[in-house]
Enzyme design. Structure first.
Site, PDB file in Angstrom:
ATOM      1  N   ASN A  55      24.522  43.889  14.149  1.00  0.00           N
ATOM      2  CA  ASN A  55      24.793  43.819  12.725  1.00  0.00           C
ATOM      3  C   ASN A  55      26.189  44.358  12.442  1.00  0.00           C
ATOM      4  OD1 ASN A  55      24.212  44.248   9.642  1.00  0.00           O
ATOM      5  ND2 ASN A  55      22.445  43.140  10.432  1.00  0.00           N
ATOM      6  N   ASP A  90      20.586  33.357   8.167  1.00  0.00           N
ATOM      7  CA  ASP A  90      21.361  34.557   7.843  1.00  0.00           C
ATOM      8  C   ASP A  90      22.156  35.035   9.055  1.00  0.00           C
ATOM      9  OD1 ASP A  90      22.392  36.634   6.291  1.00  0.00           O
ATOM     10  OD2 ASP A  90      20.756  37.991   6.756  1.00  0.00           O
ATOM     11  N   THR A 144      31.195  46.695  -0.225  1.00  0.00           N
ATOM     12  CA  THR A 144      30.757  47.782   0.659  1.00  0.00           C
ATOM     13  C   THR A 144      31.732  47.989   1.817  1.00  0.00           C
ATOM     14  OG1 THR A 144      29.386  46.235   1.925  1.00  0.00           O
ATOM     15  CG2 THR A 144      28.309  47.440   0.128  1.00  0.00           C
TER      16      THR A 144
END
Length: 722
Positions: A422, A334, A186
């Site tokens: 993010n 994560d 991506t």
């Protein structure tokens, strides 16, 4: 202490006015290819945007100042282009010689005249629809790289494609991953001296991470740098991987049923040509729960697990390891370090330092010496609960209660897996000495899952019971929970390690950033607005109603001396597909209307009227399944469905809301989709053999129950309004 301005490699400090015309000196030039010289001097070429972060330093700062604090109110839409993919749009366009190139969802590429919007060509790599199930976070793509007369694209299904920049025709393509596994691409490639560098994603599904370089001429693989050791590796493994092996349980990593360990390099890179160092950001472990990935003698998590959640410096010519800094040792939440990396020169305590800056998911803002990897400073940029600070060696001082892989008990941790920041790019203004961060606050409950087993085929390999969502069906309580999730634009002083100013947003997942010499910061947001702020104080100076949430970062460029600002709009990505579509930004639904929007002073174009948002009725069949069947369905939904259709089956605005599916009332139709995969071309593949037919039916029973709960709430609300 003060920040030092960036200088050109020639040693000249040019004004913004001179820089605006420097493409004739430093840029590729009409009809010329992108060269190493052009990339090295990209800072002086303000007319173009020839690499992902505008320069190798990834500052996303343009010295252009024709649009500035005084006149930004005159900015208007000059042209727009509708996309043919109603999924998340995350790309940074490139602009070269008056032509704009961009990628869209499903790895498609389009070229436009940058001044008029005339379409020049388009390319569709024909990514198979079933690839979508391998993508944790939407079928997005973040952009292209340029070298010579070619553009380079990483496709969702793991190909690296070289495209003729003039015609859009494929020059060559190379499969860069094992397509039998759940690898995806991506991120945007980078090119350094004719080497195209690209990583991949897929850690949530059990792959082993790496970054590799390929020849821009023919796609030949030149080197590959793995980020985690391989089970069973011998003494012939590179020294850095032998060092990493000491931090893992190699018996588990090498077991016959083991998965790859994670550590994917799926987004951020930066390059320092003076030091000849490429910096990569490394992702999370697989599974997330270290107790399963790397257990100690007592069965709880053990080991730092290098090089997960690390910034690693390597030689771009050979892939040789130089140094690393691990932001989250023994990562289990994560907390990736794949977030945007920015390089700058600054003065700290009276000493000039070459620094690297990052605000990764774990909530700390890091300033690191990019020559040595030494931590200069690190402070939380959002409230955090998993650590109390950093020790003298730069290691987190952890809160033992948050270490769920040790306690085996659930814990509410801030930040959660979305992080404090993010993938959305930051920006750095040398004029203000500030880093602008698209930050947010979102805690999450981590519940260790008993007797967890990996699923190589389809399973979301995290080792936690993400569940189907344990929020009460009561809408008022759900609103309160979503109300605790905050989004913000932060202007961060990296020397003082504190926020200078902050702009609050109704919700998270707001767009990437652009800073300019006109004293402006541009950002789109989840409230379907594109806005300009004063870079010095955060005052909003201009805004545009975009009709859709914006997550991608803007760029700016000139054509014939006139400045343009462009942004790719289109709601999507990890949060968009996993949050309640009705409550996603505490204002109501956010739709996807994918468009490229381009602005200039005096622009007078207008978007078509915003279409009405129409939802299918919430009309499920009665819930008649037993409690045991519904509980089974809830557990299986949480592992196999929630990542795309939202926990709690609440339904997003981007992918189908299963509560409103016509197949809910038809067990055969439901099974044909979920078990047989009749909609695989749309991304909805078969989940056999991961799920039995009985489990597929149990999921249907669970969704029916959830739909009935929410239908009852809707009915109560209608009665209350009478």
């Amino acid at each position: 202490m003060k920040l030092m301005r960036w200088t050109l490699s020639a040693g000249l400090l040019l004004s913004a006015g001179v820089l605006a015309n420097c493409s004739q000196i430093f840029g590729p030039g009409e009809g010329e290819g992108v060269t190493m010289a052009a990339l090295l001097e990209a800072d002086a070429d303000s007319a173009n945007w020839i690499t992902h972060g505008r320069t190798y330093s990834e500052q996303r700062f343009s010295p252009l100042d024709s649009v500035n604090r005084d006149n930004v109110g005159q900015l208007g839409l000059t042209w727009f282009a509708d996309m043919d993919t109603a999924r998340g749009q995350e790309a940074t366009p490139l602009v070269i010689d008056g032509k704009l190139y961009l990628t869209t969802a499903w790895s498609k590429v389009k070229a436009f005249d940058a001044a008029t919007g005339a379409k020049l060509w388009e390319y569709d790599p024909q990514v198979p629809g079933e690839t979508a199930v391998k993508a944790c976070c939407d079928v997005v793509n973040r952009g292209l790289a340029a070298w010579g007369d070619k553009l380079f694209l990483g496709t969702l299904d793991g190909r690296l494609v070289a495209i003729d920049r003039e015609t859009g025709k494929v020059a060559w393509e190379k499969v860069t991953v094992d397509q039998s596994k759940s690898y995806t691409i991506t991120g945007a490639p980078r090119v350094i001296d004719g080497k195209v560098i690209i990583g991949s994603g897929g850690a949530e599904f059990g792959v082993r991470g790496y970054v590799a370089a390929y020849s821009a001429e023919d796609g030949e693989e030149l080197w590959r740098f793995y980020t985690v050791p391989e089970g069973g590796q011998g003494d012939n493994a590179p020294a850095y991987l032998q060092k990493a092996a000491e931090t893992w349980n190699m018996d588990v990593l090498g077991a016959s049923d083991a998965i790859g360990g994670g550590g994917t390099v799926w987004d951020s890179m930066a390059y320092d040509p003076d030091l000849d160092l490429l910096y990569i950001g490394v992702g999370n472990g697989s599974p997330w729960n270290r107790a399963y990935r790397s257990p100690g003698p007592d069965g709880t998590g053990e080991g730092d697990n290098l090089y997960l959640s690390s910034i690693v410096a390597i030689r771009p010519g050979t892939g040789e390891y130089v140094w690393h800094y691990q932001t989250t040792p023994g990562e289990t939440w994560d907390f990736t370090a794949t977030q945007h990396i920015i390089l700058a020169d600054m003065e700290v305590d009276g000493k000039a330092r070459k620094v690297l800056m990052q605000a990764p998911k774990n909530g700390f803002f890091y300033v690191i010496d990019r020559e040595t990897g030494e931590l200069i400073s690190g402070k939380p940029y959002i409230p955090i609960s998993w650590a109390k600070g950093l020790d003298e060696n730069g290691r987190p001082i952890e809160n033992p209660e948050a270490r769920v892989d040790k306690t085996g008990k659930p814990a509410l941790v801030m930040p959660g897996p979305l992080g404090g920041h993010n993938w959305h790019p930051m920006a750095f203004s040398p004029q203000e000495g500030l880093v602008y961060i698209p930050a947010f606050e979102a805690a999450s409950l981590y519940a260790p899952q008993a007797d967890w087993k990996p699923d190589r085929a389809r399973g979301f390999n995290v080792g936690f019971d993400l569940g189907a969502g344990d929020l009460p069906p009561d809408l008022g309580i759900r609103k309160q929970v979503y109300g605790t999730v905050k989004g913000k634009l932060m202007a961060w002083d990296p020397v003082k390690q504190e926020a200078r100013w902050t702009v609050e947003f109704p919700g998270p997942w707001n767009g990437g950033l652009l800073a300019t010499g006109g004293g402006l910061v541009f950002q789109g947001n989840s409230g379907s607005e594109f806005a300009a702020y004063d870079a010095a104080n955060g005052k909003k100076l201009w805004s545009f109603a975009a009709q859709t949430g914006i997550v991608a970062p803007p760029i700016t460029y000139t054509v014939d001396g006139e400045q343009y600002v462009a942004v790719l709009a289109g709601w999507g990505g990890a949060y968009a597909i996993t949050a309640d579509g009705d409550l996603i930004n505490n204002q109501g639904p956010v739709r996807n209307i994918s468009r490229l929007l381009v602005f200039k002073l005096g622009g007078n174009a207008a978007l078509p009227p915003e279409p009405e948002l129409v939802k299918l009725p919430l009309d499920p069949p009665p819930s008649r399944a037993s409690a045991d069947v519904i509980a089974l369905g809830k557990a299986k939904y949480g592992r196999y469905c929630a990542v795309c259709h939202a926990p709690g089956a609440v339904g997003s605005t981007e992918l189908p809301d299963l509560r409103r599916s016509g197949a809910l009332g038809d067990a055969k139709a439901w099974s044909a989709v979920v078990y047989d995969g009749i909609l695989k071309d749309n991304g909805m593949v078969s989940f056999a053999p991961s799920l039995s037919k009985e489990e597929v039916e149990a999921i249907r029973a669970y969704v029916i129950q959830r739909a009935n709960e929410d239908k009852a709430i809707e009915g109560e609300r209608k009665i209350a309004r009478r």
